[in-house]
Design a protein around this motif. Structure first.
Motif, PDB file in Angstrom:
ATOM      1  N   GLU A  42       0.830  -1.211   0.000  1.00 32.13           N
ATOM      2  CA  GLU A  42       0.000   0.000   0.000  1.00 32.13           C
ATOM      3  C   GLU A  42       0.866   1.263   0.000  1.00 32.13           C
ATOM      4  O   GLU A  42       1.836   1.371   0.751  1.00 32.13           O
ATOM      5  CB  GLU A  42      -0.908   0.009   1.232  1.00 32.13           C
ATOM      6  N   GLY A  43       0.530   2.193  -0.881  1.00 30.86           N
ATOM      7  CA  GLY A  43       1.240   3.457  -0.968  1.00 30.86           C
ATOM      8  C   GLY A  43       2.571   3.375  -1.698  1.00 30.86           C
ATOM      9  O   GLY A  43       3.329   4.334  -1.707  1.00 30.86           O
ATOM     10  N   ARG A  44       2.863   2.259  -2.301  1.00 31.79           N
ATOM     11  CA  ARG A  44       4.123   2.080  -3.021  1.00 31.79           C
ATOM     12  C   ARG A  44       3.861   1.974  -4.516  1.00 31.79           C
ATOM     13  O   ARG A  44       2.793   1.567  -4.939  1.00 31.79           O
ATOM     14  CB  ARG A  44       4.853   0.824  -2.533  1.00 31.79           C
ATOM     15  N   VAL A  45       4.871   2.317  -5.289  1.00 30.18           N
ATOM     16  CA  VAL A  45       4.774   2.294  -6.747  1.00 30.18           C
ATOM     17  C   VAL A  45       5.680   1.190  -7.283  1.00 30.18           C
ATOM     18  O   VAL A  45       6.841   1.074  -6.871  1.00 30.18           O
ATOM     19  CB  VAL A  45       5.180   3.659  -7.341  1.00 30.18           C
ATOM     20  N   ARG A  46       5.139   0.417  -8.200  1.00 31.27           N
ATOM     21  CA  ARG A  46       5.894  -0.680  -8.812  1.00 31.27           C
ATOM     22  C   ARG A  46       6.970  -0.118  -9.728  1.00 31.27           C
ATOM     23  O   ARG A  46       6.726   0.802 -10.518  1.00 31.27           O
ATOM     24  CB  ARG A  46       4.929  -1.561  -9.609  1.00 31.27           C
ATOM     25  N   GLY A  47       8.178  -0.709  -9.662  1.00 28.81           N
ATOM     26  CA  GLY A  47       9.279  -0.344 -10.541  1.00 28.81           C
ATOM     27  C   GLY A  47       9.525  -1.446 -11.565  1.00 28.81           C
ATOM     28  O   GLY A  47       8.774  -2.418 -11.658  1.00 28.81           O
ATOM     29  N   GLU A  48      10.591  -1.297 -12.307  1.00 24.00           N
ATOM     30  CA  GLU A  48      10.964  -2.286 -13.322  1.00 24.00           C
ATOM     31  C   GLU A  48      11.608  -3.503 -12.655  1.00 24.00           C
ATOM     32  O   GLU A  48      12.481  -3.347 -11.801  1.00 24.00           O
ATOM     33  CB  GLU A  48      11.945  -1.677 -14.323  1.00 24.00           C
ATOM     34  N   LEU A 128      13.440 -18.964  -7.546  1.00 24.70           N
ATOM     35  CA  LEU A 128      13.054 -17.565  -7.434  1.00 24.70           C
ATOM     36  C   LEU A 128      12.759 -16.994  -8.820  1.00 24.70           C
ATOM     37  O   LEU A 128      13.328 -17.450  -9.813  1.00 24.70           O
ATOM     38  CB  LEU A 128      14.169 -16.742  -6.789  1.00 24.70           C
ATOM     39  N   GLY A 129      11.912 -15.999  -8.869  1.00 22.81           N
ATOM     40  CA  GLY A 129      11.620 -15.276 -10.102  1.00 22.81           C
ATOM     41  C   GLY A 129      12.352 -13.950 -10.104  1.00 22.81           C
ATOM     42  O   GLY A 129      13.265 -13.723  -9.311  1.00 22.81           O
ATOM     43  N   GLN A 130      11.924 -13.047 -10.975  1.00 23.82           N
ATOM     44  CA  GLN A 130      12.501 -11.707 -11.002  1.00 23.82           C
ATOM     45  C   GLN A 130      12.072 -10.953  -9.745  1.00 23.82           C
ATOM     46  O   GLN A 130      11.044 -11.258  -9.137  1.00 23.82           O
ATOM     47  CB  GLN A 130      12.047 -10.935 -12.232  1.00 23.82           C
ATOM     48  N   PHE A 131      12.860  -9.949  -9.385  1.00 19.84           N
ATOM     49  CA  PHE A 131      12.577  -9.122  -8.221  1.00 19.84           C
ATOM     50  C   PHE A 131      11.958  -7.813  -8.689  1.00 19.84           C
ATOM     51  O   PHE A 131      12.542  -7.100  -9.505  1.00 19.84           O
ATOM     52  CB  PHE A 131      13.865  -8.854  -7.433  1.00 19.84           C
ATOM     53  N   ILE A 132      10.770  -7.516  -8.179  1.00 20.19           N
ATOM     54  CA  ILE A 132      10.041  -6.315  -8.584  1.00 20.19           C
ATOM     55  C   ILE A 132      10.077  -5.334  -7.417  1.00 20.19           C
ATOM     56  O   ILE A 132       9.573  -5.625  -6.334  1.00 20.19           O
ATOM     57  CB  ILE A 132       8.585  -6.650  -8.944  1.00 20.19           C
ATOM     58  N   PRO A 133      10.697  -4.144  -7.630  1.00 19.89           N
ATOM     59  CA  PRO A 133      10.768  -3.171  -6.535  1.00 19.89           C
ATOM     60  C   PRO A 133       9.452  -2.402  -6.379  1.00 19.89           C
ATOM     61  O   PRO A 133       8.800  -2.062  -7.358  1.00 19.89           O
ATOM     62  CB  PRO A 133      11.894  -2.230  -6.985  1.00 19.89           C
ATOM     63  N   TYR A 134       9.110  -2.134  -5.144  1.00 19.26           N
ATOM     64  CA  TYR A 134       7.979  -1.281  -4.807  1.00 19.26           C
ATOM     65  C   TYR A 134       8.499  -0.217  -3.865  1.00 19.26           C
ATOM     66  O   TYR A 134       9.007  -0.525  -2.799  1.00 19.26           O
ATOM     67  CB  TYR A 134       6.846  -2.077  -4.143  1.00 19.26           C
ATOM     68  N   ARG A 135       8.415   1.058  -4.309  1.00 20.52           N
ATOM     69  CA  ARG A 135       8.961   2.180  -3.524  1.00 20.52           C
ATOM     70  C   ARG A 135       7.852   3.194  -3.267  1.00 20.52           C
ATOM     71  O   ARG A 135       6.914   3.323  -4.039  1.00 20.52           O
ATOM     72  CB  ARG A 135      10.105   2.847  -4.289  1.00 20.52           C
ATOM     73  N   ARG A 136       8.047   3.935  -2.204  1.00 21.08           N
ATOM     74  CA  ARG A 136       7.141   5.048  -1.913  1.00 21.08           C
ATOM     75  C   ARG A 136       7.416   6.166  -2.914  1.00 21.08           C
ATOM     76  O   ARG A 136       8.568   6.418  -3.253  1.00 21.08           O
ATOM     77  CB  ARG A 136       7.340   5.558  -0.501  1.00 21.08           C
TER      78      ARG A 136
END
Length: 138
Positions: A42-48, A128-136
């Motif tokens: 919640e409140g985070r934006v998905r990155g590449e 494991l799969g790819q790592f998807i960053p989620y940042r504020r």
């Protein structure tokens, strides 16, 4: 003959009732997983997505369901890992993940095994799969 038909009908009804109960439990578990994931991101934006992340500073993964792990580093980014193939042993409880590190990073296709509480033999390997960053957002 009538008794056999009645017995067969009762057996089918019992079997269908068990299937319905299992489906309801799976739906409830998936709803819980969906809520937990939404709250964590919640409140985070998905990155590449990226193939690897530094293993230093990462907390133990949070198991969402058999398809999803969340890693929290010391910083503010949450790393979501969608397993390419669901890992059946990741079901409930508080299992320990045994990750086979090759260097200082966790990478896509790295293997891990699941050790359930009270067990002495870990599961077969999962990936494991790819790592998807989620940042504020800034």
């Amino acid at each position: 003959m009538r008794r056999q038909i009645a017995a067969a009908g009762a057996a089918v009804a019992t079997l269908l009732g068990g299937c319905a109960q299992n489906a309801a439990m799976e739906a409830t578990a998936q709803e819980r997983a969906d809520r937990e994931l939404a709250a964590a991101l919640e409140g985070r934006v998905r990155g590449e997505p990226v193939d690897c992340v530094s293993a230093s500073g990462l907390e133990a993964p949070r198991i969402i369901d058999r398809d999803t792990l969340l890693y929290r580093p010391v910083g503010d980014t949450v790393w979501r890992n969608e397993l390419p193939v669901g890992c059946t042993p990741l079901r409930g409880g508080s299992p320990t993940l045994i990750v086979e590190l090759h260097g200082s990073q966790l990478c896509q296709n790295d293997s891990f095994r699941v050790l359930e509480q009270g067990a002495s033999i870990p599961s077969a390997s999962c990936r494991l799969g790819q790592f998807i960053p989620y940042r504020r957002p800034d």
